[in-house]
Design an enzyme around this catalytic site. Structure first.
Site, PDB file in Angstrom:
ATOM      1  N   HIS A 209      69.686  25.575  76.390  1.00 58.68           N
ATOM      2  CA  HIS A 209      69.457  24.908  75.105  1.00 58.68           C
ATOM      3  C   HIS A 209      67.992  24.949  74.698  1.00 58.68           C
ATOM      4  CE1 HIS A 209      68.192  21.800  77.954  1.00 58.68           C
ATOM      5  NE2 HIS A 209      67.450  21.339  76.977  1.00 58.68           N
TER       6      HIS A 209
HETATM    7  C1  UD1 Z   1      66.201  17.668  73.118  1.00 61.24           C
HETATM    8  C2  UD1 Z   1      64.795  17.577  73.708  1.00 61.24           C
HETATM    9  C3  UD1 Z   1      64.702  18.489  74.929  1.00 61.24           C
HETATM   10  C4  UD1 Z   1      65.776  18.129  75.933  1.00 61.24           C
HETATM   11  C5  UD1 Z   1      67.148  18.161  75.258  1.00 61.24           C
HETATM   12  C6  UD1 Z   1      68.189  17.670  76.212  1.00 61.24           C
HETATM   13  C7  UD1 Z   1      62.878  17.250  72.194  1.00 61.24           C
HETATM   14  C8  UD1 Z   1      61.763  17.905  71.510  1.00 61.24           C
HETATM   15  N1  UD1 Z   1      63.805  18.055  72.735  1.00 61.24           N
HETATM   16  O1  UD1 Z   1      66.422  19.028  72.704  1.00 61.24           O
HETATM   17  O2  UD1 Z   1      63.441  18.320  75.544  1.00 61.24           O
HETATM   18  O3  UD1 Z   1      65.737  19.057  76.979  1.00 61.24           O
HETATM   19  O4  UD1 Z   1      67.139  17.302  74.118  1.00 61.24           O
HETATM   20  O5  UD1 Z   1      69.477  18.075  75.878  1.00 61.24           O
HETATM   21  O6  UD1 Z   1      62.938  16.033  72.245  1.00 61.24           O
HETATM   22  N2  UD1 Z   1      72.815  18.239  67.894  1.00 61.24           N
HETATM   23  C9  UD1 Z   1      74.122  17.874  67.685  1.00 61.24           C
HETATM   24  N3  UD1 Z   1      74.558  16.696  68.217  1.00 61.24           N
HETATM   25  C10 UD1 Z   1      73.770  15.868  68.928  1.00 61.24           C
HETATM   26  C11 UD1 Z   1      72.433  16.237  69.119  1.00 61.24           C
HETATM   27  C12 UD1 Z   1      71.972  17.428  68.606  1.00 61.24           C
HETATM   28  O7  UD1 Z   1      74.876  18.583  67.057  1.00 61.24           O
HETATM   29  O8  UD1 Z   1      74.243  14.801  69.389  1.00 61.24           O
HETATM   30  C13 UD1 Z   1      72.344  19.542  67.361  1.00 61.24           C
HETATM   31  C14 UD1 Z   1      71.680  19.441  66.001  1.00 61.24           C
HETATM   32  O9  UD1 Z   1      72.031  20.571  65.283  1.00 61.24           O
HETATM   33  C15 UD1 Z   1      70.207  19.471  66.336  1.00 61.24           C
HETATM   34  C16 UD1 Z   1      70.166  20.362  67.550  1.00 61.24           C
HETATM   35  O10 UD1 Z   1      71.366  20.082  68.263  1.00 61.24           O
HETATM   36  O11 UD1 Z   1      69.428  19.970  65.289  1.00 61.24           O
HETATM   37  C17 UD1 Z   1      68.980  20.108  68.443  1.00 61.24           C
HETATM   38  O12 UD1 Z   1      68.909  18.726  68.828  1.00 61.24           O
HETATM   39  P1  UD1 Z   1      67.514  18.023  69.157  1.00 61.24           P
HETATM   40  O13 UD1 Z   1      67.783  16.652  69.643  1.00 61.24           O
HETATM   41  O14 UD1 Z   1      66.561  18.164  68.043  1.00 61.24           O
HETATM   42  O15 UD1 Z   1      66.924  18.906  70.313  1.00 61.24           O
HETATM   43  P2  UD1 Z   1      67.580  19.389  71.682  1.00 61.24           P
HETATM   44  O16 UD1 Z   1      67.657  20.865  71.655  1.00 61.24           O
HETATM   45  O17 UD1 Z   1      68.814  18.617  71.950  1.00 61.24           O
HETATM   46  N1  UDP Z   2      74.726  17.649  81.983  1.00 61.85           N
HETATM   47  C1  UDP Z   2      75.981  17.059  81.834  1.00 61.85           C
HETATM   48  N2  UDP Z   2      76.955  17.763  81.147  1.00 61.85           N
HETATM   49  C2  UDP Z   2      76.727  18.986  80.620  1.00 61.85           C
HETATM   50  C3  UDP Z   2      75.464  19.582  80.798  1.00 61.85           C
HETATM   51  C4  UDP Z   2      74.477  18.884  81.472  1.00 61.85           C
HETATM   52  O1  UDP Z   2      76.214  15.959  82.317  1.00 61.85           O
HETATM   53  O2  UDP Z   2      77.649  19.559  80.009  1.00 61.85           O
HETATM   54  C5  UDP Z   2      73.655  16.875  82.641  1.00 61.85           C
HETATM   55  C6  UDP Z   2      73.071  17.505  83.877  1.00 61.85           C
HETATM   56  O3  UDP Z   2      73.753  17.056  85.008  1.00 61.85           O
HETATM   57  C7  UDP Z   2      71.625  17.028  83.861  1.00 61.85           C
HETATM   58  C8  UDP Z   2      71.335  16.773  82.411  1.00 61.85           C
HETATM   59  O4  UDP Z   2      72.579  16.792  81.731  1.00 61.85           O
HETATM   60  O5  UDP Z   2      71.475  15.801  84.568  1.00 61.85           O
HETATM   61  C9  UDP Z   2      70.409  17.812  81.860  1.00 61.85           C
HETATM   62  O6  UDP Z   2      70.294  17.675  80.499  1.00 61.85           O
HETATM   63  P1  UDP Z   2      69.769  18.802  79.558  1.00 61.85           P
HETATM   64  O7  UDP Z   2      69.944  20.119  80.210  1.00 61.85           O
HETATM   65  O8  UDP Z   2      70.411  18.583  78.239  1.00 61.85           O
HETATM   66  O9  UDP Z   2      68.240  18.435  79.372  1.00 61.85           O
HETATM   67  P2  UDP Z   2      66.910  18.751  80.203  1.00 61.85           P
HETATM   68  O10 UDP Z   2      67.083  18.261  81.584  1.00 61.85           O
HETATM   69  O11 UDP Z   2      66.645  20.208  80.102  1.00 61.85           O
HETATM   70  O12 UDP Z   2      65.864  18.000  79.451  1.00 61.85           O
END
Ligand code: UD1
Ligand code: UDP
Length: 440
Positions: A209
């Site tokens: 992601h």
């Molecule tokens: C965010 C964090 C990242 C973290 C990740 C965990 C920042 C800058 N980024 O990235 O560090 O690793 O979360 O998963 O804070 N969206 C949905 N539903 C949701 C949430 C998001 O559809 O519930 C979609 C939207 O289109 C959104 C995109 O995902 O624009 C990105 O979501 P966003 O929260 O901005 O960043 P992440 O990539 O999730």
């Molecule tokens: N995770 C989960 N379900 C999923 C994918 C990830 O429970 O389908 C959990 C995973 O075990 C880990 C956390 O989500 O603890 C990681 O989150 P993510 O990769 O979104 O964010 P990051 O750690 O890169 O910030």
């Protein structure tokens, strides 16, 4: 004492859950603020359920948007709530926009900030997460640090060791506790139950992601090209909403989904995910948390990045950085599949993130700091006439604490002739080169 916790994304909920549970167990007053950055139930509510913590007291509902919009809305929402709630300390976790917003707001309100998972550095300032964690580390009062290596990053930036607490990572607490629960329960998610994972072998769990991967078509194409050739594996891909959107926009989603050995499923709950990853032969990921979980669960990890703020996993031998390079992905994945000695070595890599007591260590440190008045943020009244940075070689038996008392100094960096080591209170400095700050 009142502790406020700010969280907003999936990993923050998972990693703060053990601390929230520990605060609750000790009967300390607490309030939990959700920024609303993640809002789908698969990215948020399901984790409160699986990790057995109460729903947040507040939700700011910032939703998705640009960094500036998200951060600005969070700051406004957080400020109002904190002015009402008046906590003694606010905990933020990791490197998301919530950490940036929360730490900045608290610093200006003179509320103590505890940064959980502080000190990580990828040294790649194109990553939004690197900016978030660095800014948070400038604004924090207490630093809860997973490893000695991360603590040294903070010392090298000039922070006082008195505020640094090496606690381990709460991801280990969550993993240990919930894997047992998951094993007793079995798979709950319908999409996974249908796949009959219990009877599957050669499972590869894939997550990605990271903006620098999934928002760049060339990188996604390279990764998909590698996945196509890994057809001896059963690839399970719980897809992050960001990734689903970009794959669809690039017109690549159907191509990947049509591959017989690739199973794309929606993001899955924590218990199911632990069962899935712990049954995997290999984890292919760009996630931060997953690099830590892989080494905790003894599963080899290949990380789809060119750098990592979790270098301990690589040094320990459990994680290999493969970038988005098709050949590196294939070469290492095939080796893990076919070379059992290589795979065993990766599996047996020592976990650098502690023994599952990070939450206890964190709350212990907060209670002590509260009792000692360290959480009262006020302008100093001690007159400091001068402040010098010095470096010296120590040739006597003397501990860090003894040296500091004698010299009215604060030890910063300690070099043992080979590498930097963390200046714990009782460390004997004999034979070491040190840098320190002298107060007069
Ligand atoms: C965010 C964090 C990242 C973290 C990740 C965990 C920042 C800058 N980024 O990235 O560090 O690793 O979360 O998963 O804070 N969206 C949905 N539903 C949701 C949430 C998001 O559809 O519930 C979609 C939207 O289109 C959104 C995109 O995902 O624009 C990105 O979501 P966003 O929260 O901005 O960043 P992440 O990539 O999730
Ligand atoms: N995770 C989960 N379900 C999923 C994918 C990830 O429970 O389908 C959990 C995973 O075990 C880990 C956390 O989500 O603890 C990681 O989150 P993510 O990769 O979104 O964010 P990051 O750690 O890169 O910030």
């Amino acid at each position: 004492m009142k502790i406020a916790t700010i969280l907003g994304t999936r990993p923050e909920i998972i990693k703060m859950a053990p601390i929230i549970a520990e605060i609750d167990k000790r009967g300390i007053d607490q309030v939990v603020l959700h920024t609303g950055q993640h809002y789908d139930k698969e990215m948020s509510d399901n984790f409160f359920r699986d990790l057995e913590i109460p729903a947040p007291d507040y939700n700011i509902h910032v939703g998705s948007g640009s960094h500036a919009r998200q951060t600005g809305l969070m700051m406004k929402g957080i400020e109002g709530i904190l002015l009402d709630e008046k906590p003694d300390i606010v905990l933020v976790q990791g490197d998301t926009n919530a950490v940036l917003a929360g730490a900045l707001v608290c610093a200006k309100l003179h509320i103590a900030v505890g940064h959980v998972e502080a000190g990580l550095r990828s040294f790649d300032t194109t990553m939004p997460e690197e900016i978030n964690r660095r800014v948070a580390d400038v604004c924090s009062t207490m630093y809860f640090i997973p490893t000695e290596e991360s603590a040294i990053n903070l010392l090298a930036e000039g922070l006082s060791r008195k505020n640094l607490f090496i606690t381990g990572n709460t991801v280990v607490d969550a993993c240990f506790r919930h894997l047992e629960i998951a094993k007793k329960r079995g798979f709950g998610e319908e999409s996974l139950a249908d796949l009959d994972i219990e009877n599957m072998d050669n499972i590869l769990t894939l997550t990605m992601h990271r903006a620098e991967n999934v928002d760049v078509k060339e990188r996604v194409v390279n990764i998909i090209d590698a996945l196509k050739e890994l057809n001896q594996m059963n690839i399970i891909f719980p897809i992050h909403p960001r990734t689903k959107n970009t794959l669809q926009n690039f017109g690549l989603f159907d191509e990947l989904n049509d591959l017989e050995h690739v199973h794309i499923v929606k993001p899955i709950g924590y218990l199911d995910f632990l069962l899935l990853t712990s049954s995997s032969t290999l984890i292919l990921t760009d996630s931060g948390g997953l690099q830590e979980e892989a080494i905790t669960l003894d599963v080899p990890a290949l990380t789809l990045r060119y750098n990592t703020e979790r270098p301990e996993t690589v040094a320990a031998g459990g994680n290999i950085l493969v970038g988005s390079n098709k050949d590196a992905i294939l070469e290492n994945a095939n080796r893990i599949l076919t070379d059992s000695e290589f795979a065993e070595k990766m599996k047996n890599a020592e976990n650098p993130y502690g023994d599952g007591k990070a939450a206890e260590n964190t709350v212990d440190a907060i209670e002590k700091a509260f009792t000692e008045g360290m959480l009262n943020i006020a302008a100093p009244e001690d007159i400091m006439t001068s402040f010098e940075r010095k470096m010296t070689q120590i040739d006597e038996d003397i501990t860090v604490l003894e040296f500091e008392k004698r010299e009215n100094a604060l030890v910063n960096l300690v070099f043992n002739g080979e590498k930097m080591i963390f200046p714990r209170d009782e460390l004997n400095l004999n034979g070491m080169m040190i840098t320190y700050v002298l107060y007069t």
